[in-house]
Design an enzyme around this catalytic site. Structure first.
Site: not given
Length: 511
Positions: A135, A273
């Site tokens: 922070k 596929h």
């Protein structure tokens, strides 16, 4: 004097990092095992209790949760009020934090780990220090990953400090790290209490590899694996040879693995596929490959092959004749691997097939703005319990073929139709907007081989036209879920042509 706080469970490189900090005139604060490691290496350190005035307590659960630690991390150097409060309470700034966390993930991965052991490896002080330091990245450099030690030291040696950009990047990494850590804990506890639909879904994935591109060359993509690995998955496969897997390779390989886990006998799946183009079973893996190849010798070109037995030389010689993208198997004989690896671009992967029956985790699918979550379609089915709804009963051979076809059809894109015999798929109709269209494709592909074939449909027939078309082209038995308001129409059509038809009462859509 600048200060660094070092407290790590992973000691990789920490001695060299601490020595580098000391060389820059930085004082080291440390705790427990880390302090002992550094002291033994001759790195001068200050203990946490010297800073806080409190001893470590409660078996180490409380040691860094103190204002003299978090005040030193969170105090803003650019605010006079913060600095005066720090001076009033004798809080010294801490400019560097090097922390990594208790090994919660490693703990829960151990066989027979107890809940108590898991809970004791939930780090509290570590994430708190990391978050405080991150922070306050405007002033504090925070390092959570040993791979960043070298970069930080190099910058210090060159400029005497880290840049704001570097500190911000390291802070972002910290918040990703602590978020993933908390997500693992949340998932572990959620599973313990058997909460099936938590109000918040927390997922944690680790980057496995960046990909050259995605589904198409203009799309960026990356491959992430679950933080707690699934053993039987493409993410856990080991690539032994060939060029890097692509986005489409990974999706196709996943689809092929889902199919082959249905089978225990020697089986080969050929896939293109996201749909199987050939599935074969046999007495040997060589026989199974031949059945899979003969199922569709055209579509197998450029496909993915998965085998659930070791690849022997005879099978490798057959596969070597084709252009294939990927071969996945439990192992390869020395001769088979030598032959197949002659093709430099052919990807050869190994995977632990002994874990294929482990409990299936829920699967996720992304949609725009959200995520779908569902159980995997792994329901156990017993063909002998299926319901025959026609006058003619399926023969023993037909029932075996229906069971094979049913395993295959659940992995074909809906609307799905599979024509098969006991050993191989003969025709596959996938992804059509109407069911009779899929039937026609499957029947056409089967050709003259259809004379002794059966047909499987992933969902019910909405009317009798599909049954009639199949019957007119030689199908002798059909398996389908049933459940249509027009079931009787299909049953009557089957009886008209002397077809045996069984209902499973389970649908297998795959979108």
């Amino acid at each position: 004097m600048r200060r660094a706080l070092i407290s790590v469970s992973d000691k990789t490189g920490v001695i060299e990092f601490a020595q580098g900090l000391v060389a820059q005139g930085i004082e080291i604060i440390s705790t427990g095992g880390t302090k002992k490691t550094l002291d033994e290496a001759g790195v001068p350190t200050i203990s946490i209790d010297e800073v806080t005035g409190f001893p470590e307590m409660m078996d180490g659960r409380v040691k860094t949760l103190h204002p003299k630690i978090h005040g030193g991390l969170l105090g803003r150097r650019d605010l006079a009020t913060h600095m005066s409060e720090m001076k009033e309470h004798q809080i010294s700034p801490i400019d560097f934090v090097c922390v990594n966390l208790y090994p919660f993930k490693e703990t829960i991965l151990k066989p027979e780990v107890t809940e108590e052991q898991a809970i004791e490896n939930i780090d509290i002080g570590g994430p708190s220090m990391l978050r405080s330091a991150a922070k306050n990245f405007a002033s504090v450099t925070v390092v959570v990953d040993p791979q960043d030690y070298e970069q930080v030291l190099a910058t210090l040696e060159q400029t005497g400090d880290t840049s704001l950009t570097t500190r911000k990047k390291l802070a972002a990494k910290v918040f990703r790290h602590t978020a993933a850590y908390d997500a693992l804990i949340a998932t572990y506890l959620t599973e313990i209490v058997e909460e099936e639909t938590p109000e918040t879904l927390t997922l944690s994935y680790d980057l496995k590899q960046t990909l050259r591109y995605g589904e198409n060359s203009h799309q960026k993509a990356a491959f992430y694996k679950e933080a707690i690995p699934t053993a039987f998955s493409i993410a856990s496969a080991v690539q032994q040879h060939g060029k890097e897997l692509s986005y489409n390779n990974i999706k196709d390989a996943d689809a092929a693995l889902r199919i082959i886990r249905e089978f225990t006998e020697p089986t080969v799946v050929a896939l293109k596929h996201m749909n199987p183009c050939g599935i074969g079973t046999g007495e040997t893996i060589f026989d199974a490959y031949n059945y899979a190849y003969e199922a569709d010798p055209v579509s197998i070109f450029g496909g993915i092959i998965v085998l659930n037995r070791e690849v022997d030389l005879a099978t490798a010689q057959k596969m070597h004749q084709l252009f294939l993208e990927i071969i996945i198997a439990p192992s390869y004989s020395e001769e088979a691997f030598a032959l197949l690896s002659e093709k430099k671009n052919l990807r050869l992967l190994t995977l632990d097939f002994s874990s294929k029956n482990q409990e299936a985790k829920p699967e996720t699918v992304s949609v725009i703005g959200g995520l779908l979550l569902q159980e995997q379609d792994v329901i156990e089915e017993i063909p002998t319990e299926w319901k025959c709804v026609t006058t003619r009963q399926p023969s023993h051979e037909e029932l075996a073929a229906l069971a094979f076809a049913w395993k295959a059809v659940k992995h074909v894109k809906s609307n799905a139709i599979v024509v098969a015999n006991q050993h191989q798929t003969l025709g596959i109709g996938a992804g059509q907007m109407n069911r009779v269209g899929s039937v026609k494709l499957a029947v056409e592909q089967a050709g003259v081989r259809i004379s002794e074939a059966v047909l499987a449909s992933d969902a019910y027939f909405p009317m009798g036209d599909s049954v009639e078309y199949a019957a007119e082209h030689g199908i002798k038995a059909i398996v389908q879920p049933g459940g249509s308001i027009k079931d009787q129409e299909s049953i009557d059509m089957a009886n008209k042509y002397g077809i045996a038809m069984v209902f499973t009462e389970i649908r297998h859509f795959r979108h």
